[in-house]
Design a protein around this motif. Sequence first.
Motif, PDB file in Angstrom:
ATOM      1  N   TRP A 295      44.119  36.288  73.406  1.00  0.00           N
ATOM      2  CA  TRP A 295      44.824  36.526  72.003  1.00  0.00           C
ATOM      3  C   TRP A 295      44.622  35.466  70.984  1.00  0.00           C
ATOM      4  O   TRP A 295      44.211  35.734  69.737  1.00  0.00           O
ATOM      5  CB  TRP A 295      46.454  36.637  72.209  1.00  0.00           C
ATOM      6  N   VAL A 296      44.891  34.222  71.459  1.00  0.00           N
ATOM      7  CA  VAL A 296      44.766  33.093  70.436  1.00  0.00           C
ATOM      8  C   VAL A 296      43.200  33.010  69.889  1.00  0.00           C
ATOM      9  O   VAL A 296      42.962  32.818  68.652  1.00  0.00           O
ATOM     10  CB  VAL A 296      45.200  31.782  70.902  1.00  0.00           C
ATOM     11  N   THR A 298      41.343  35.687  69.453  1.00  0.00           N
ATOM     12  CA  THR A 298      41.071  36.629  68.562  1.00  0.00           C
ATOM     13  C   THR A 298      41.041  36.410  67.068  1.00  0.00           C
ATOM     14  O   THR A 298      40.294  36.642  66.171  1.00  0.00           O
ATOM     15  CB  THR A 298      41.960  37.873  68.607  1.00  0.00           C
ATOM     16  N   VAL A 299      42.115  35.597  66.725  1.00  0.00           N
ATOM     17  CA  VAL A 299      42.451  35.434  65.119  1.00  0.00           C
ATOM     18  C   VAL A 299      41.910  33.922  64.702  1.00  0.00           C
ATOM     19  O   VAL A 299      42.095  33.511  63.744  1.00  0.00           O
ATOM     20  CB  VAL A 299      43.757  35.403  64.915  1.00  0.00           C
ATOM     21  N   GLN A 300      41.161  33.342  65.656  1.00  0.00           N
ATOM     22  CA  GLN A 300      40.659  31.933  65.015  1.00  0.00           C
ATOM     23  C   GLN A 300      39.407  32.158  63.934  1.00  0.00           C
ATOM     24  O   GLN A 300      38.638  33.387  64.040  1.00  0.00           O
ATOM     25  CB  GLN A 300      39.950  31.275  66.102  1.00  0.00           C
ATOM     26  N   ALA A 301      39.337  31.157  63.228  1.00  0.00           N
ATOM     27  CA  ALA A 301      38.442  31.530  61.968  1.00  0.00           C
ATOM     28  C   ALA A 301      37.289  30.672  62.266  1.00  0.00           C
ATOM     29  O   ALA A 301      36.352  30.916  61.668  1.00  0.00           O
ATOM     30  CB  ALA A 301      39.154  31.010  60.454  1.00  0.00           C
ATOM     31  N   TYR A 309      39.251  28.401  72.723  1.00  0.00           N
ATOM     32  CA  TYR A 309      40.475  29.018  73.368  1.00  0.00           C
ATOM     33  C   TYR A 309      39.768  29.997  74.307  1.00  0.00           C
ATOM     34  O   TYR A 309      40.694  30.157  75.463  1.00  0.00           O
ATOM     35  CB  TYR A 309      41.241  29.656  72.389  1.00  0.00           C
ATOM     36  N   VAL A 426      37.428  42.276  73.195  1.00  0.00           N
ATOM     37  CA  VAL A 426      37.730  42.349  71.362  1.00  0.00           C
ATOM     38  C   VAL A 426      37.466  41.063  70.544  1.00  0.00           C
ATOM     39  O   VAL A 426      36.950  41.190  69.650  1.00  0.00           O
ATOM     40  CB  VAL A 426      39.297  42.535  71.513  1.00  0.00           C
ATOM     41  N   TRP A 430      34.180  41.237  68.097  1.00  0.00           N
ATOM     42  CA  TRP A 430      34.663  41.396  66.726  1.00  0.00           C
ATOM     43  C   TRP A 430      33.955  40.002  66.033  1.00  0.00           C
ATOM     44  O   TRP A 430      33.578  40.159  64.834  1.00  0.00           O
ATOM     45  CB  TRP A 430      36.281  41.240  66.657  1.00  0.00           C
TER      46      TRP A 430
ATOM     47  N   LYS B 147      31.387  48.668  68.264  1.00  0.00           N
ATOM     48  CA  LYS B 147      32.424  47.961  68.704  1.00  0.00           C
ATOM     49  C   LYS B 147      33.781  48.685  69.132  1.00  0.00           C
ATOM     50  O   LYS B 147      34.178  48.334  70.434  1.00  0.00           O
ATOM     51  CB  LYS B 147      33.039  46.789  67.624  1.00  0.00           C
ATOM     52  N   ILE B 151      35.178  48.831  73.206  1.00  0.00           N
ATOM     53  CA  ILE B 151      36.428  48.365  73.273  1.00  0.00           C
ATOM     54  C   ILE B 151      37.045  49.571  73.894  1.00  0.00           C
ATOM     55  O   ILE B 151      37.719  49.122  75.058  1.00  0.00           O
ATOM     56  CB  ILE B 151      37.183  47.571  72.398  1.00  0.00           C
ATOM     57  N   LEU B 542      49.270  43.947  68.158  1.00  0.00           N
ATOM     58  CA  LEU B 542      48.409  42.902  68.922  1.00  0.00           C
ATOM     59  C   LEU B 542      48.050  42.009  67.859  1.00  0.00           C
ATOM     60  O   LEU B 542      48.114  40.831  68.615  1.00  0.00           O
ATOM     61  CB  LEU B 542      47.309  43.675  69.666  1.00  0.00           C
ATOM     62  N   PHE B 543      47.272  42.249  66.879  1.00  0.00           N
ATOM     63  CA  PHE B 543      47.029  41.399  65.985  1.00  0.00           C
ATOM     64  C   PHE B 543      48.136  40.315  65.403  1.00  0.00           C
ATOM     65  O   PHE B 543      47.821  39.199  65.432  1.00  0.00           O
ATOM     66  CB  PHE B 543      46.413  42.165  64.661  1.00  0.00           C
ATOM     67  N   LEU B 545      50.821  39.908  67.084  1.00  0.00           N
ATOM     68  CA  LEU B 545      51.132  38.714  68.099  1.00  0.00           C
ATOM     69  C   LEU B 545      50.040  37.733  68.326  1.00  0.00           C
ATOM     70  O   LEU B 545      50.210  36.641  68.662  1.00  0.00           O
ATOM     71  CB  LEU B 545      51.235  39.701  69.501  1.00  0.00           C
ATOM     72  N   SER B 546      48.834  37.969  68.203  1.00  0.00           N
ATOM     73  CA  SER B 546      47.881  37.233  68.485  1.00  0.00           C
ATOM     74  C   SER B 546      47.881  36.001  67.169  1.00  0.00           C
ATOM     75  O   SER B 546      47.789  34.599  67.536  1.00  0.00           O
ATOM     76  CB  SER B 546      46.432  37.622  68.160  1.00  0.00           C
ATOM     77  N   THR B 547      48.384  36.290  65.960  1.00  0.00           N
ATOM     78  CA  THR B 547      48.567  35.393  64.920  1.00  0.00           C
ATOM     79  C   THR B 547      49.691  34.652  65.325  1.00  0.00           C
ATOM     80  O   THR B 547      49.583  33.204  64.875  1.00  0.00           O
ATOM     81  CB  THR B 547      48.516  36.140  63.623  1.00  0.00           C
ATOM     82  N   CYS B 549      50.700  33.706  68.004  1.00  0.00           N
ATOM     83  CA  CYS B 549      50.533  32.677  69.179  1.00  0.00           C
ATOM     84  C   CYS B 549      49.521  31.813  68.553  1.00  0.00           C
ATOM     85  O   CYS B 549      49.806  30.297  68.710  1.00  0.00           O
ATOM     86  CB  CYS B 549      49.730  33.563  70.314  1.00  0.00           C
ATOM     87  N   ALA B 550      48.728  31.961  67.734  1.00  0.00           N
ATOM     88  CA  ALA B 550      47.669  31.136  67.219  1.00  0.00           C
ATOM     89  C   ALA B 550      48.210  30.121  66.308  1.00  0.00           C
ATOM     90  O   ALA B 550      48.166  28.860  66.305  1.00  0.00           O
ATOM     91  CB  ALA B 550      46.495  31.787  66.686  1.00  0.00           C
ATOM     92  N   ARG B 551      49.033  30.696  65.313  1.00  0.00           N
ATOM     93  CA  ARG B 551      49.472  30.099  64.264  1.00  0.00           C
ATOM     94  C   ARG B 551      50.622  29.280  64.401  1.00  0.00           C
ATOM     95  O   ARG B 551      51.066  28.265  63.702  1.00  0.00           O
ATOM     96  CB  ARG B 551      49.591  30.652  62.724  1.00  0.00           C
TER      97      ARG B 551
END
Lengths: 500, 605
Positions: A295-296, A298-301, A309, A426, A430, B147, B151, B542-543, B545-547, B549-551
């Motif tokens: 998950w983490v 996925t959104v890394q820049a 990760y 994903v 992506w 993609k 998926i 999900l996006f 949630l991911s954000t 978790c990450a941020r």
Amino acid sequence: MTGLLSAVTFLPAAGALALLLVPRRMAGAQRVGALLIALAALALSLPLFLGFDADAAGYQFEEVRRWMPTLGVTYHVGIDGISLLLVLLTTFLTPLVLASAWHSIEDRVKEFVVTMLILETGMVGVFVSLDLFLFYVFWEAMLIPMYFVIGVWGGANRIYAAVKFVLYTMAGSVLMLVAILALYFQHGAATGTYTFDVPALARWVLAPGLAQNLMFLAFAFAFAIKVPLFPFHTWLPDAHVEAPTPGSVILAGVLLKMGTYGFLRFCLPFFPDASLAFGPLVFALAVIGIVYGAWVSTVQADIKKLVAYSSVSHLGFVMLGIFTLTQQGLVGGVIQMVNHGLSTGALFLMVGMIYERRHTRLIAEFGGLWKVVPAFSALFLVVTLSSVGLPGLNGFVGEFLILVGAFQVNRWLAAAATTGIIFAAVYMLWMYQRVIFGEVTHEANRGLRDLTPREWAVLVPVIVFIVWIGVYPAAFTGKTEASVEALIAQVQGKASPRSP
Amino acid sequence: MLFGGVIGRRAHWIAVPALFGSFLASCIVFAGVAGGATYTPTLFPWIVAGDFETAVAAYVDPLTGVMLLVVTGVGFLIHLYSAGYMHDDPGYARYFAYLNLFVFSMTMLVLAGNFLLLYVFWEAVGLCSYLLIGFWYTRPAAAQAGKKAFIVNRVGDFGFGLGVMWLWTALGTLDYGAVFTAVDTLPTTTATGIALLLFMGACGKSAQLPLHTWLPDAMEGPTPVSALIHAATMVTAGVYMVARSHALFERSGVALEVVAWVGVATALFAATIGLVQTDIKRVLAYSTVSQLGYMFAAVGLGAYAAGIFHLVTHAFFKALLFLGAGSVIHGLGGQQDLRKMGGLSSRMVTTTITTTVGALGLAGLPGLAGFFSKDEILAAAFHGGHRAIWALLLVGAFMTAFYSSRLLFLAFYSGPRMTKEAAHHVHESPGVMTLPLWVLAILTVVAGVAVGIPSEHGTRFARFLAPVFPVHEVAHGGGVAMMLIAMAVIVFTAGVVLAWFLYMPAPVRAEAIGRPRNPVHALLLNAWYVDALYDLAVVRPLFALSTFCARSFDVKVVDGLVNAVGRVVVAGAAGLRQIQTGYSVNYALTMLAGAVLLVAFLLAR
């Protein structure tokens, strides 16, 4: 072939000493010399693989020498089917890393190549040590060159990352040292023989209970940080982002494996009851790591952070496999360690190549690269798919075996872990889509140069193994089967019978 | 076969003959199994760990033979067609490399002798699909669609993979032969669980509800790819898998029921969407989803031979339709919008004739292949006592007849609606493209009559497959059979006539098509809003949630705790500030020194 293992271990360090005599201004000679030394170490390690008796479960190429007899410390090295593959992974990656740094490291070349060679000795030493004292020396010794690699040749925020890396690892190591000593004294008091010898300690059974649990936790803490197992992973993204490409490749490719290797070599055989007792906790953390890491990612820049990760996710699979204590899970775990070293190593190499050209790693800065650098893009695709676990490439073999192992333990656990393969597709695809597909959106990307012959030479060997393990894994898993079987038998045989 | 990539413009000189060679080889294999024999050659052990042993091995029986012929035969025709269609594309060699890789993977998929190898090539064809959908990678929509396909298929494969693991855990083997003989020892609940998980994979690969959403988007790929991968072969892999593992599905019973109903639901659902689409390829895409539903309904009813027969005839007429549509698109310089077509019958004679054959084959004109194969499925439903399924499939057949003829009328037979400039450029396609059209049209005409005429022992096709699938003696003939055929003819006629009334008598007003007239129409135009629903219910959460978790979580909670521990230690050491130098090496050395002291202390005790 007595002495071969020591030769593989110490050749890089000896070479490093020799390179100290080469004048600083002869940077080219330093690079060539270091590469030749690393290649020589690789050549020396090949007989280990070819001469390894796959049917024997015990240690091979063993060497035992007196070192500090009064303390029960010996110079004892040897490999089994598990460490064999990790030693080869190390000797395989080191020359590639040195070749990849040909142009990216311009500053203090001499120090750099010397550090890398000393690091190689440290890493191989960790995998071949069969004496806890010796192991600990290598384990700590390896920290220092890695600290310099990040701290000297790293990015803007390198000091913070290097300090975090060292302090984090040290915190675990010190606890492990205490546990090593506790084990040493317990064993000594019980048997009358004070020794750090790993096989001797593994043969002995420590009574289940608080002492065993505490010692397990101390070892596990040190190794979990290294793996890194969720939630001990936050040093990793910082270290990876700041480390130069060679540092990242070695960090992901080899150093993380020391954690999982530690669990296999020490935690399971020394503390079988505690390993079984804490198994569910490790499962939970591993599965959380698999999903959370994905998950983490996925959104890394930043591509490098994304790959960092993803390692949390991949290593979660390895931990899951190890603690299933099934033949499939363990063989899968061992081969997955190698796979991760190859795939993630290759990803970091390629991110490094693109960074050398554009001096950025932000996904948003790319797009449409296929049009500009088709060869790079095609190889990047192979590596990406390997990381995603596409069947026919290496990643699938490990993941599938691990999941088969997990399924036998608990099907819901396996199902939760399997969602990780969806998320892997994903985040990787992506990222790939945004970097490689589409039209060229930044003028700066238009003139990028495609792979150079040197870069081809670095990547092709990795890709050969990515395909080889995917198509014919038996060549590698065959070497570990017997050792894994013996390990499982040992753990299950030593653990006190538990009420169902 | 895989090295088409290195020779640029002349890639087809390797790729096309290679396919012809594989087709000939398939014919030899076919002849070898025609007597009903089964061969199981083993190449080498693949993944081995303890008692987990799988080999690279094949399983060749009449079913394999049929699938091989379809894959390599249709594959060859489409390769030939591609040499014309892709002629001016800068990625010509890359295209043939991918396409050959696909045929290789698909061939291996049907040859595979165990579930793990099936899974391997199952994903490999998915990879080719990904690469070919995104072939024109500079178009964001194409890259996105590729993609998405990968998926969504991975979601299905999640189930498939678990099914394979469960199968091994339960039976200790993954070899077809061993599994199918041991399957009767499985508890039925286990069989149901495994079969449904495998079917989840089939839903992904064969675009069944609820995992169908990738296939319409896959039309972003070049049209011959749509014909080969997304109509004739790859998407039928799910049907093949269920038919291949019918022993397992039968052991469960419930699983077969689920397969049948998912098939029926998908057949109807996709047909309703096909009624209103304006993009010629999207009509065909939803039609494919719908027809795959028919195949699943058939195998779910236990009429495996009928399902595979429909798979074969569908491969002919749907490949033909896609290639015909490709010829239209080629002739119109890339135009895919039905609203901007019309009047092509006078300008593209060959394309018009062959595509008409294809569309009528799909619609179920009596005598054409699709009529016989669909009739087999309907008859199986009726005779099996599944009257509801029969009635629903009949409704689907009506819609099929309607959208097929609508496509024909709008594209070819109604008055031209393109600009003068565009009309001037319309041209028939070259011979390398029309030859495959003719071959497929002939197959569509003769396949049904040749092997599909029902008798009291089943069709010739079913008798050929009898060594694989037990033939259920069906009482064909008599009044009931006549009634069934009459019903089929009635819905076919009704569908065609209705389309004729709507689109033929008066000139078509292009602006009136494709604009939502009422909520139902809007619902269909937007494909029941499934994509929007998934976006809202799955992708965005999900996006988010991911954000999070990450941020937030990773930085503030996990790393925050670590830093807090660090701060506590620093505060505790505040009294020792004079030896704090701020250099971590000093800290490290101090720790090492401390450790050494500790050792010394313990030893001195």
